[in-house]
Design an enzyme around this catalytic site. Structure first.
Site, PDB file in Angstrom:
ATOM      1  N   SER A   1      88.348  42.554 -49.935  1.00 44.39           N
ATOM      2  CA  SER A   1      89.109  42.567 -51.375  1.00 44.39           C
ATOM      3  C   SER A   1      89.269  41.291 -51.708  1.00 44.39           C
ATOM      4  CB  SER A   1      90.319  43.579 -51.180  1.00 44.39           C
ATOM      5  OG  SER A   1      90.978  43.093 -49.759  1.00 44.39           O
TER       6      SER A   1
ATOM      7  N   ASP B   1      97.968  45.423 -41.144  1.00 51.18           N
ATOM      8  CA  ASP B   1      96.696  46.239 -41.492  1.00 51.18           C
ATOM      9  C   ASP B   1      95.814  46.505 -40.477  1.00 51.18           C
ATOM     10  OD1 ASP B   1      95.210  47.431 -43.396  1.00 51.18           O
ATOM     11  OD2 ASP B   1      94.302  45.548 -44.216  1.00 51.18           O
TER      12      ASP B   1
END
Ligand SMILES: *[C@@H]1O[C@H](CO)[C@@H](O)[C@H](O)[C@H]1NC(C)=O
Ligand SMILES: *[C@@H]1O[C@H](CO)[C@@H](O)[C@H](O)[C@H]1NC(C)=O
Ligand SMILES: *[C@@H]1O[C@H](CO)[C@@H](O)[C@H](O)[C@H]1NC(C)=O
Ligand SMILES: *[C@@H]1O[C@H](CO)[C@@H](O)[C@H](O)[C@H]1NC(C)=O
Ligand SMILES: *[C@@H]1O[C@H](CO)[C@@H](O)[C@H](O)[C@H]1NC(C)=O
Ligand SMILES: *[C@@H]1O[C@H](CO)[C@@H](O)[C@H](O)[C@H]1NC(C)=O
Ligand SMILES: *[C@@H]1O[C@H](CO)[C@@H](O)[C@H](O)[C@H]1NC(C)=O
Ligand SMILES: *[C@@H]1O[C@H](CO)[C@@H](O)[C@H](O)[C@H]1NC(C)=O
Ligand SMILES: *[C@@H]1O[C@H](CO)[C@@H](O)[C@H](O)[C@H]1NC(C)=O
Ligand SMILES: *[C@@H]1O[C@H](CO)[C@@H](O)[C@H](O)[C@H]1NC(C)=O
Ligand SMILES: *[C@@H]1O[C@H](CO)[C@@H](O)[C@H](O)[C@H]1NC(C)=O
Length: 812
Positions: A536, A649
């Site tokens: 990302s 994450d």
């Protein structure tokens, strides 16, 4: 440079206009001349800048860095100049000749980057015309200061009231630092002047630059004592004075650097003792004082630095013994104390240093035994105890050190049998010479051991009673390691993150420096073929250096919102930690339009790749091993420091597998550092759907318990082969509920690839194993964070589950 910037001494690089913008033709009417990697120009390696460039009155931005441009820049004759120019990046080409003076009429210029070229001549004093200059980058050219060696350009730079960064390293300046350096604007934050042939003293006026965060003057010929006025630089984070001729004591004033992160004073002639107040510098991570003339004992306060990562005091005349408090340095990775006059025993508390990779104590006067439990130094890769007076036997526990690559026990008074197991299989006679009473295999040039029957039978009893459980674990590990070696590699898929186990960490340079040229060549100009992942916030390229080292280079897309924060977070976290199951930085490059991290390349891709590869199957021991690795990484993040780190994450695509299928947790882009007071933080960064703890999704609450939740979901995925985001899980039905509804039976939910058709007995054992693992996963994913197990508990439970499975399968 903020505290977030990792590369205090990685030369501040330049310009990779790669990231910046769209390609453009060179034209005289443009606002901006930007080039992406300049394929256009690259096609013709001898491109030159058009002569009429200097008449482009509208030009504001000129970014031609990172190309193959050569030749002289247009000279100022007959040019009306570039009055609107604000930023210039021409670095990383091979321009030659002198720096044309028309730049210095561009009064709006705030960024001048000409580093890594072949510019020659004097550094122009006309720099003083650039009243708005913030960054001056002239690194790595052939520039001189002035014929008299007075560095008069400093007097000119005094006029630049916004100046922040001065980068002049690797130019043959051949001069003396003038006292006018103290008249520079207080806005100056970073000065890089290493390898500049500077001699003389550091002027005391340097203490005026109170906003300085980085001062890099290494590899010069500076002499005299260290000026105590340096102590006024209270914001200093990085100080590099290595490889000079400084003498006298380290001033007490150095203890005023409360933000100091890394200090290189090695290879000078500093004398006296190490100031005891250094122990107050809690922010210190790397300290090198090697190859000086320091004497007396290491101050007891030093051992309070519980977050220090590495220190090098070798080649001095330090004496006294190592205290038990060495065990306080919980985070330490590298200890270099060789070539001193240390005496006494090696303290047994040293075995508590679970992250220690490098221990160098050779050429001292240490006595007594090597602590029996040395085998608990699980991360140890390099151990040198040679040339001391150590006695007793070589502890067999050293066989447990799976990562040990180098061992030297030569020239001591060690006796008895040299162990044969584990890493010892690889060590030669060179590791044991000069110990007259050692015995063992003839190829080690020692006599065979005389077997004494009495001793042997006693040994056997001990073996059964105590050593057996341990060695079972050991055998399991060895067998696993062997299996790992034989398995076929997972398909090399694209992975968004890559990491590193074997950093080449020399004591002087904890982060290896790469020049931008090297990065370019290593990735074949960041070519498409070398792209191994797009995340990302950045892209990851595979790179290969001429010495054969493969790396992954993560380049952050700075135009994406959040990328800068992501880079800062990743650097902040990664620079403070090191663990065998975490991604490690080899180097980093940064400037205002390029941010990149160099990480080691992970040949086996991510756990996600391996779980879903059609041609490849992870067996049950591998899956257990990987999940134990990940839990160990999390335990280190959660409990290994005074301030817990939350990864935020945890998921299979962020777990990378090295050559030996050892797992490394990666991607710290949204990780959070918790302060001592709060055990939880509010945030708005979103983690990954499916793995995110409910309190995180609902209220943005970040805590170590959230990582445990994600870990639990991952355990379910790894043992069922079902992604939590599978379309099967809709509405009320989640992976958690599906697992819970089935337990304790698992036959319908466990990954069928784990079972084999004709091994009924083994299948029963495997089902029982999966059932225990999935029950543990349920305890990790309790709705209420307080009820979730912690990582320490997870590790011990998984190890027990693995041992039991091993024993059950073996019984057949
Ligand atoms: C330069 O611009 C012209 C016209 O705008 C365009 O046709 C040409 O492709 C451009 N050249 C390059 C190398 O991009
Ligand atoms: C730049 O402009 C000046 C003034 O118009 C002119 O004399 C000169 O020839 C120009 N230079 C180039 C290289 O075009
Ligand atoms: C630059 O400025 C100087 C005066 O500071 C002037 O003499 C010179 O002509 C200018 N050069 C250009 C190219 O405008
Ligand atoms: C750069 O240019 C200089 C002289 O202009 C030359 O000696 C040198 O070999 C060039 N370097 C590269 C890498 O092309
Ligand atoms: C520096 O500034 C001081 C005071 O403003 C002045 O006296 C001195 O001459 C300056 N030194 C240099 C070398 O410019
Ligand atoms: C530098 O230090 C001064 C005095 O502490 C302060 O006012 C100033 O804001 C700081 N920062 C810069 C960029 O000058
Ligand atoms: C440092 O100075 C000595 C003489 O004092 C000289 O021999 C040596 O070459 C110098 N080293 C550097 C790197 O300039
Ligand atoms: C170590 O100490 C002894 C005296 O105990 C001294 O003679 C010797 O020079 C010292 N060695 C070093 C390297 O400082
Ligand atoms: C260490 O060396 C210093 C001199 O450098 C000496 O005064 C002191 O007694 C020594 N201490 C020990 C414990 O050997
Ligand atoms: C021995 O060394 C070889 C090659 O360096 C390595 O592949 C192997 O893993 C090592 N064995 C042990 C037990 O460390
Ligand atoms: C260990 O140290 C001794 C003496 O310093 C040296 O001769 C030997 O080569 C070293 N062994 C290894 C394996 O490096």
């Amino acid at each position: 440079m903020g505290r977030n910037d990792p590369d205090l001494f990685v030369p501040y690089l330049i310009l990779f206009s790669v990231i910046v913008a769209a390609a453009a033709n060179i034209s005289r009417d443009q606002d901006a001349l930007l080039s992406v990697k300049a394929h256009i120009i690259n096609d013709n390696p001898s491109s030159r800048i058009p002569r009429d460039l200097g008449n482009s009155t509208k030009l504001k931005l000129l970014y031609l860095g990172f190309n193959n441009l050569i030749g002289n820049l247009p000279s100022s004759k007959n040019l009306i100049g570039l009055p609107n120019l604000k930023a210039v990046s021409l670095g990383l080409n091979n321009f030659s000749g002198s720096i044309p003076s028309f730049f210095f009429n561009a009064s709006k210029l705030y960024h001048l980057e000409l580093g890594y070229n072949s510019f020659s001549g004097l550094i122009p004093e006309a720099l003083g015309n650039l009243r708005n200059l913030k960054r001056l980058g002239l690194l790595h050219n052939y520039l001189k200061s002035s014929t008299s060696g007075l560095m008069s350009f400093f007097s000119a730079l005094v006029n630049c009231k916004s100046l922040k960064v001065i980068g002049l390293s690797e130019n043959p300046l051949d001069g003396v630092l003038p006292s006018s350096i103290g008249n520079l604007s207080v806005s100056v934050e970073e000065i890089y002047m290493y390898k500049c042939n500077i001699h003389g003293r550091i002027p005391k006026e340097i203490g005026n630059l109170i906003n300085l965060t980085t001062l890099s003057l290494g590899y010069n010929n500076l002499s005299g004592s260290l000026p105590i006025t340096l102590g006024r630089l209270k914001k200093l984070q990085g100080l590099d004075l290595q490889n000079n001729k400084f003498e006298g004591p380290i001033p007490q004033e150095f203890c005023h650097f409360f933000r100091l992160y890394v200090v290189y004073l090695n290879r000078n002639k500093l004398s006296g003792s190490i100031p005891s107040c250094l122990g107050d510098l809690n922010s210190l991570r790397i300290l090198s004082l090697s190859s000086n003339e320091l004497t007396s004992v290491i101050p007891s306060t030093f051992w309070n630095l519980q977050d220090i990562l590495g220190f090098d005091f070798s080649s001095n005349s330090l004496n006294g013994s190592l205290p038990l408090e060495i065990g306080n340095l919980k985070a330490v990775v590298d200890i270099y104390l060789s070539r001193n006059n240390l005496s006494g025993n090696i303290p047994s508390t040293i075995v508590g240093l679970k992250n220690l990779q490098h221990l160098s104590l050779e050429h001292n006067k240490l006595q007594g035994p090597i602590p029996e439990s040395f085998g608990e130094l699980v991360s140890l890769e390099f151990l040198d105890l040679s040339n001391n007076d150590l006695s007793g036997v070589i502890p067999a526990s050293l066989e447990k050190l799976l990562y040990l690559k180098s061992l030297n026990l030569s020239f001591n008074k060690l006796v008895g049998e040299i162990p044969r197991g584990g890493a010892f299989a690889n060590f030669s006679a060179e590791s044991f010479i000069g110990n007259d009473l050692l015995c063992g295999s003839p190829y080690l040039h020692v006599p065979l051991c005389k077997s004494s029957p009495n001793k042997k039978s006693r040994k056997k009893v001990i073996l059964l009673g105590v050593v057996l459980p341990l060695s079972t674990v050991f055998i399991v590990t060895v067998i696993l390691a062997l299996t790992f070696g034989l398995i076929t590699r997972c398909r090399k898929r694209r992975s968004t993150e890559v990491s590193h186990i074997k950093a080449d960490m020399s004591p002087q340079v904890m982060w290896r420096r790469y020049s931008p040229d090297e990065l370019l060549r290593a990735t074949d100009q960041f070519s498409e073929e070398n792209l191994i992942g797009i995340g990302s916030y950045g892209s990851v390229y595979k790179g290969r250096f001429p010495d054969g080292i493969e790396v992954a280079i993560k380049v952050f897309h700075l135009q994406r919102e959040g990328a800068l924060n992501s880079f800062d977070a990743e650097c902040e976290i990664l620079k403070a930690i090191r663990h065998r199951n975490l991604v490690k930085i080899i180097s980093s490059c940064t400037n205002h339009n390029f941010k990149g991290l160099v990480l080691e390349y992970m040949p086996n891709g991510s756990l996600e790749d391996c779980l879903y590869a059609s041609n490849f199957n992870l067996d049950i021991f591998q899956r257990l091993g990987i999940m134990i690795d990940v839990a160990s990484a999390l335990e280190y993040l959660h409990f290994g420091h005074s301030n817990p780190i939350v990864h935020c994450d945890v998921k299979p695509s962020n777990v990378l597998l090295d050559d030996n299928m050892v797992a490394h947790l990666s991607d710290f882009g949204i990780a959070k550092l918790l302060s001592e007071e709060d055990s939880m933080k509010q945030t708005r960064t979103l983690a990954t759907i499916g793995y995110m703890a409910p309190e995180y999704g609902r209220e943005g609450q970040v805590s170590i318990k959230g990582d445990v939740y994600s870990y639990g979901i991952m355990l379910m995925e790894v043992f069922t082969g079902m992604k939590p985001t599978n379309e099967f899980f809709t509405g009320e039905m989640s992976i958690k509920r599906w697992v819970n509804d089935s337990l304790p039976a698992v036959i319908d939910i466990m990954d069928a690839n784990l079972l084999s058709e004709d091994e009924e007995h083994a299948n029963v054992a495997k089902q029982s194993c999966a059932s225990s693992v999935l029950s543990l996963a349920m305890e990790c994913t309790s709705e209420s964070p307080e009820n979730r197990v912690n990582t320490k508990e997870i590790i011990s439970r998984l190890i027990k589950i693995r041992d039991l499975l091993f024993a059950n399968i073996e019984m057949v």
